[in-house]
Design a protein around this motif. Structure first.
Motif, PDB file in Angstrom:
ATOM      1  N   LEU A 162       4.296  23.018  -6.193  1.00 40.51           N
ATOM      2  CA  LEU A 162       5.523  22.379  -5.748  1.00 40.51           C
ATOM      3  C   LEU A 162       6.323  23.286  -4.831  1.00 40.51           C
ATOM      4  CD1 LEU A 162       6.750  20.517  -8.937  1.00 40.51           C
ATOM      5  CD2 LEU A 162       5.943  19.522  -6.814  1.00 40.51           C
ATOM      6  N   ALA A 163       6.287  24.590  -5.028  1.00 41.22           N
ATOM      7  CA  ALA A 163       7.018  25.522  -4.162  1.00 41.22           C
ATOM      8  C   ALA A 163       6.545  25.401  -2.718  1.00 41.22           C
ATOM      9  CB  ALA A 163       6.848  26.959  -4.649  1.00 41.22           C
ATOM     10  N   ALA A 164       5.255  25.171  -2.507  1.00 41.09           N
ATOM     11  CA  ALA A 164       4.718  25.025  -1.150  1.00 41.09           C
ATOM     12  C   ALA A 164       5.220  23.740  -0.507  1.00 41.09           C
ATOM     13  CB  ALA A 164       3.189  25.032  -1.179  1.00 41.09           C
ATOM     14  N   ALA A 165       5.532  22.763  -1.319  1.00 42.25           N
ATOM     15  CA  ALA A 165       6.003  21.485  -0.789  1.00 42.25           C
ATOM     16  C   ALA A 165       7.337  21.656  -0.068  1.00 42.25           C
ATOM     17  CB  ALA A 165       6.148  20.470  -1.914  1.00 42.25           C
ATOM     18  N   HIS A 166       8.154  22.569  -0.535  1.00 44.10           N
ATOM     19  CA  HIS A 166       9.462  22.773   0.074  1.00 44.10           C
ATOM     20  C   HIS A 166       9.417  23.791   1.204  1.00 44.10           C
ATOM     21  CE1 HIS A 166      11.057  20.265  -3.044  1.00 44.10           C
ATOM     22  NE2 HIS A 166      10.490  21.023  -3.952  1.00 44.10           N
ATOM     23  N   GLU A 170       1.342  19.200  -6.666  1.00 42.63           N
ATOM     24  CA  GLU A 170       1.264  17.915  -6.000  1.00 42.63           C
ATOM     25  C   GLU A 170      -0.178  17.687  -5.589  1.00 42.63           C
ATOM     26  OE1 GLU A 170       5.413  17.142  -3.746  1.00 42.63           O
ATOM     27  OE2 GLU A 170       4.112  18.635  -2.818  1.00 42.63           O
ATOM     28  N   ARG A 171      -0.576  16.414  -5.507  1.00 41.59           N
ATOM     29  CA  ARG A 171      -1.940  16.055  -5.101  1.00 41.59           C
ATOM     30  C   ARG A 171      -1.847  15.142  -3.883  1.00 41.59           C
ATOM     31  NH1 ARG A 171      -6.813  16.617  -7.242  1.00 41.59           N
ATOM     32  NH2 ARG A 171      -5.876  17.483  -9.111  1.00 41.59           N
ATOM     33  N   TRP A 172      -2.813  15.260  -2.968  1.00 37.82           N
ATOM     34  CA  TRP A 172      -2.820  14.461  -1.739  1.00 37.82           C
ATOM     35  C   TRP A 172      -3.417  13.088  -1.997  1.00 37.82           C
ATOM     36  CZ3 TRP A 172      -0.473  14.483   2.720  1.00 37.82           C
ATOM     37  CH2 TRP A 172      -0.930  13.647   3.733  1.00 37.82           C
ATOM     38  N   TRP A 173      -2.679  12.042  -1.636  1.00 39.85           N
ATOM     39  CA  TRP A 173      -3.138  10.650  -1.681  1.00 39.85           C
ATOM     40  C   TRP A 173      -3.489  10.275  -0.253  1.00 39.85           C
ATOM     41  CZ3 TRP A 173      -4.677   6.840  -4.692  1.00 39.85           C
ATOM     42  CH2 TRP A 173      -4.612   5.533  -4.236  1.00 39.85           C
ATOM     43  N   ASP A 174      -4.749   9.906   0.020  1.00 39.36           N
ATOM     44  CA  ASP A 174      -5.164   9.636   1.405  1.00 39.36           C
ATOM     45  C   ASP A 174      -4.907   8.191   1.842  1.00 39.36           C
ATOM     46  OD1 ASP A 174      -7.192   8.110   0.265  1.00 39.36           O
ATOM     47  OD2 ASP A 174      -8.816   9.430   0.906  1.00 39.36           O
ATOM     48  N   GLY A 175      -4.225   7.433   1.010  1.00 39.97           N
ATOM     49  CA  GLY A 175      -3.923   6.047   1.327  1.00 39.97           C
ATOM     50  C   GLY A 175      -4.817   5.077   0.573  1.00 39.97           C
ATOM     51  N   THR A 176      -5.957   5.584   0.063  1.00 35.58           N
ATOM     52  CA  THR A 176      -6.856   4.734  -0.721  1.00 35.58           C
ATOM     53  C   THR A 176      -7.294   5.395  -2.019  1.00 35.58           C
ATOM     54  OG1 THR A 176      -8.781   5.559   0.484  1.00 35.58           O
ATOM     55  CG2 THR A 176      -7.782   3.523   1.291  1.00 35.58           C
ATOM     56  N   ALA A 190       0.834  -1.196   0.000  1.00 36.89           N
ATOM     57  CA  ALA A 190       0.000   0.000   0.000  1.00 36.89           C
ATOM     58  C   ALA A 190       0.873   1.252   0.000  1.00 36.89           C
ATOM     59  CB  ALA A 190      -0.914   0.004   1.216  1.00 36.89           C
ATOM     60  N   THR A 191       0.475   2.217  -0.809  1.00 40.06           N
ATOM     61  CA  THR A 191       1.173   3.499  -0.850  1.00 40.06           C
ATOM     62  C   THR A 191       0.700   4.334   0.330  1.00 40.06           C
ATOM     63  OG1 THR A 191       1.253   3.371  -3.256  1.00 40.06           O
ATOM     64  CG2 THR A 191       1.640   5.520  -2.256  1.00 40.06           C
ATOM     65  N   PRO A 192       1.631   4.832   1.136  1.00 42.76           N
ATOM     66  CA  PRO A 192       1.222   5.607   2.306  1.00 42.76           C
ATOM     67  C   PRO A 192       0.620   6.960   1.922  1.00 42.76           C
ATOM     68  CG  PRO A 192       3.601   5.677   2.049  1.00 42.76           C
ATOM     69  CD  PRO A 192       3.077   4.716   1.018  1.00 42.76           C
ATOM     70  N   PRO A 193      -0.245   7.511   2.769  1.00 41.15           N
ATOM     71  CA  PRO A 193      -0.792   8.839   2.498  1.00 41.15           C
ATOM     72  C   PRO A 193       0.330   9.860   2.374  1.00 41.15           C
ATOM     73  CG  PRO A 193      -1.954   7.802   4.318  1.00 41.15           C
ATOM     74  CD  PRO A 193      -0.769   6.941   4.008  1.00 41.15           C
ATOM     75  N   GLY A 194       0.126  10.845   1.525  1.00 45.20           N
ATOM     76  CA  GLY A 194       1.122  11.905   1.376  1.00 45.20           C
ATOM     77  C   GLY A 194       0.912  12.698   0.096  1.00 45.20           C
ATOM     78  N   TRP A 195       1.773  13.684  -0.094  1.00 42.84           N
ATOM     79  CA  TRP A 195       1.760  14.522  -1.287  1.00 42.84           C
ATOM     80  C   TRP A 195       2.623  13.864  -2.348  1.00 42.84           C
ATOM     81  CZ3 TRP A 195      -1.631  18.319  -1.588  1.00 42.84           C
ATOM     82  CH2 TRP A 195      -2.097  18.917  -0.413  1.00 42.84           C
ATOM     83  N   TYR A 196       2.087  13.759  -3.577  1.00 46.24           N
ATOM     84  CA  TYR A 196       2.805  13.153  -4.687  1.00 46.24           C
ATOM     85  C   TYR A 196       2.644  14.038  -5.920  1.00 46.24           C
ATOM     86  CZ  TYR A 196       2.991   9.017  -1.756  1.00 46.24           C
ATOM     87  OH  TYR A 196       3.234   8.144  -0.726  1.00 46.24           O
ATOM     88  N   PRO A 197       3.625  14.018  -6.843  1.00 44.53           N
ATOM     89  CA  PRO A 197       3.507  14.843  -8.053  1.00 44.53           C
ATOM     90  C   PRO A 197       2.211  14.543  -8.799  1.00 44.53           C
ATOM     91  CG  PRO A 197       5.702  13.897  -7.884  1.00 44.53           C
ATOM     92  CD  PRO A 197       4.871  13.253  -6.802  1.00 44.53           C
ATOM     93  N   ASP A 198       1.545  15.597  -9.217  1.00 44.90           N
ATOM     94  CA  ASP A 198       0.299  15.460  -9.965  1.00 44.90           C
ATOM     95  C   ASP A 198       0.648  15.467 -11.449  1.00 44.90           C
ATOM     96  OD1 ASP A 198      -2.198  15.599 -11.140  1.00 44.90           O
ATOM     97  OD2 ASP A 198      -2.951  17.148  -9.789  1.00 44.90           O
TER      98      ASP A 198
END
Length: 83
Positions: free
Chosen positions: A34-38, A19-25, A4-12
Motif C-alpha cells: 500500500l505504501a507504493a500506491a501513494h 494491492e492487487r492489479w485487476w486487468d478489467g477481466t 464492468a470494473t475498470p482496470p486498476g489497483w485494488y486492496p487485496d
C-alpha cells in the motif's frame, strides 16, 4: 446493462497491506505494498507481464468450496458497487 470494473489497483483482501492489479477481466499475480500506491502514480504492469490465465492463488480460494475465491469476488463486487 453492464457495470464492468475498470482496470486498476485494488486492496487485496487476501493479503492485508497490499494491492492487487485487476486487468478489467481477472485478477493478476501482480501486487504492491500500500505504501507504493501513494508513492507512485497508477500504472498497470507491462503488457508483456500478462500471460495466460492461471489458477487462483491459495489465499483466493473459498474456505469450504475450493472453487477459487467466490466470497472474495462477492466482497469486492459489493465494495466497488459503493464506489
Amino acid at each position: 446493462m453492464s457495470f464492468a470494473t475498470p482496470p486498476g489497483w485494488y486492496p487485496d483482501t487476501g493479503a492485508p497491506g497490499f494491492e492487487r492489479w485487476w486487468d478489467g477481466t481477472a485478477w493478476t499475480v501482480h501486487t504492491r505494498p500500500l505504501a507504493a500506491a501513494h508513492a507512485a502514480p497508477e500504472q498497470p504492469p507491462a503488457p508483456a507481464a500478462f500471460g495466460p490465465p492461471s489458477l487462483p492463488l491459495p489465499h483466493q480460494r473459498g474456505p469450504n468450496d475450493g472453487s477459487g475465491g467466490g466470497s472474495r469476488t462477492k466482497v469486492l463486487a459489493i465494495t466497488l458497487s459503493g464506489v
